[in-house]
Design an enzyme around this catalytic site. Structure first.
Site, PDB file in Angstrom:
ATOM      1  N   GLY A 253      40.248  27.940  37.540  1.00  0.00           N
ATOM      2  CA  GLY A 253      39.586  29.060  38.206  1.00  0.00           C
ATOM      3  C   GLY A 253      38.268  28.614  38.809  1.00  0.00           C
ATOM      4  CG  ASN A 254      36.488  30.231  41.934  1.00  0.00           C
ATOM      5  OD1 ASN A 254      35.780  31.225  41.909  1.00  0.00           O
ATOM      6  ND2 ASN A 254      37.640  30.193  42.594  1.00  0.00           N
ATOM      7  NE  ARG A 255      29.091  28.997  37.685  1.00  0.00           N
ATOM      8  CZ  ARG A 255      27.882  28.568  38.023  1.00  0.00           C
ATOM      9  NH1 ARG A 255      27.733  27.346  38.469  1.00  0.00           N
ATOM     10  NH2 ARG A 255      26.832  29.351  37.927  1.00  0.00           N
TER      11      ARG A 255
ATOM     12  CB  ALA B  27      35.832  31.995  45.380  1.00  0.00           C
TER      13      ALA B  27
END
Ligand code: CTP
Length: 409
Positions: A217-219, A284
């Site tokens: 995943g990402n932030r 994102a």
């Protein structure tokens, strides 16, 4: 001084006689917490639902209920209080407003302290009606609400749901957060300039599964996209929000579609795009996903040392953009303007919003952002650090300025 738009603002809170009046104390407290100076004016029937003492204690001002207020009885100090208040205020909020008060304002009545004040008002007026479903949906009430909107009064339409009577339907008083957001919008100089526009927004990260327990995943917190969706709604648009996994809350009127992976997001964007005029792609989206997803939890003894990845498909680059306004985002750490401009061209966008990770208060998991907008024409607009709510509205205003033969703002 705080840079909160509410700081030092002079607000009149009008309260009328309906069960939701008890929530006005929370609204009042919230406005004061944000730095506003708030004076309360009530209708006599509102005092049946909430004690004036509660409101005067919280606001630290006398609460006005009668055209001839108590403090005026022994002198002339407040003899033109309605004019003084009207000139003093930056914003008046009537929350909740009964159908009776709506009817009176729509027809110019000035028969109690609150309506008398409204008749003299110079500042913007925001009204949040609340009533039982049949009272709210009554044709005459709806006509009156329409009249108010036609006359530039900002209405937060009642929500649908369970009502105090036990009935269910339209008439619910909105969440306090929404009234605060709408107040912020008005104080910032915005209005319903996106009325009936159909806007699709994406937000948040995507999760690409490795096994039933882990993912890549990402932030991204989704905050920027959610603020865009909320602001577009408050400015009158019909909004669909497609989001990856986030914790943010959204208004009930927004068509909310939850997705997990880049693939799922692509499918939903393609499906929803047909019915929308504008796409704002703030999600994102993962560029890579695991080539295979294990259906069993990968164990330590499996000695996994690498994960083979496959590229996901680029949603923005691949969608059909004809007759749409398409806006992308770029998050860069270096060569920011050059990289963002490159994306604007390669993905054939009308506009790209660049946010830099170089600024500590900009980007992931924070409420502020420092953005630069780059238009298809090459025009660049740099904004200072501001709240994501304010940034969202700058973005929407620039979208409105985009010339498009099919979409007239
Ligand atoms: N985007 C997309 N589909 C993807 C990846 C990105 O639609 N698979 C969109 C994002 O939502 C954003 C824009 O493309 O609006 C730019 O995303 P970004 O991650 O900054 O750019 P990439 O093209 O992925 O390039 P890089 O990660 O190399 O910077």
């Amino acid at each position: 001084m705080s840079d909160d738009i509410f700081s030092g603002k002079k607000i009149i809170l009008g309260i009328t006689g309906c069960i939701a009046a008890y929530k006005s104390a929370i609204l009042l407290r919230e406005l004061i917490k944000r730095g506003a100076d708030v004076k309360v004016v009530m209708t006599p029937s509102a005092t049946e639902f909430i004690a004036p003492l509660t409101l005067s204690t919280l606001s630290k001002h006398e609460v006005i209920i009668n055209i001839f207020p108590q403090s005026q009885k022994n002198g002339t100090a407040l003899s033109t209080w309605h004019i003084d208040y009207a000139v003093w205020a930056d914003l008046m909020i009537i929350a909740p407003s009964t159908v009776n008060t709506i009817a009176k304002i729509a027809h110019g009545f000035a028969d109690n302290a609150l309506t008398t004040l409204v008749s003299a008002l110079r500042c913007p007026l925001l009204i949040a009606p609340a009533a039982d479903v049949d009272m709210y949906e009554n044709k005459i009430t709806q006509q009156n609400i329409y009249t108010l909107e036609e006359n530039g009064i900002y209405i937060i339409h009642a929500e649908e749901g369970e009502l105090a009577s036990g009935l269910s339907g339209k008439g619910r008083f909105p969440e306090i957060d929404k009234i605060i957001d709408a107040s912020e919008l008005i104080l910032s100089g915005y209005k319903k300039d996106l009325a009936a526009k159909k806007i699709l927004v994406t937000a948040g990260p995507t999760y690409e599964d490795i096994d039933p327990v882990r993912f890549i995943g990402n932030r991204s917190s989704g905050k920027m996209g959610f603020e865009i969706a909320k602001s577009a709604f408050l400015r009158g648009a019909n909004v669909t929000l497609i989001s990856g996994p986030v914790r943010e809350k959204i208004y009930p009127e927004i068509n909310f579609i939850k997705v997990r992976s880049a693939n799922e997001m692509k499918k939903e964007v393609e499906k929803e795009l047909k019915g929308n005029e504008v796409l704002i792609m703030s999600a994102a989206v993962a560029d890579y996903k695991p080539s295979t997803v294990s259906n069993k939890k990968i164990k330590k003894e499996d000695k996994l040392t690498s994960i083979k990845l496959t590229e996901t498909s680029d949603i923005l680059a691949s969608i059909e953009k004809k007759d749409k306004i398409v806006v992308g985002f770029a998050l860069e750490t270096d060569n920011e303007l050059k990289n963002a401009s490159k994306k604007l061209i390669s993905k054939n966008l009308d506009m790209i919003v660049l946010n830099s990770l170089k600024d500590m208060k900009s980007g992931f998991e924070v409420d502020t952002n420092k953005i630069t907008i780059i238009k298809k024409t090459g025009k660049q607009i740099k904004f200072p650090l501001m709240s994501k709510f304010q940034a969202a509205n700058k973005i929407l205003t620039e979208i409105i300025k985009i010339k498009n033969q099919k979409i007239v703002f």
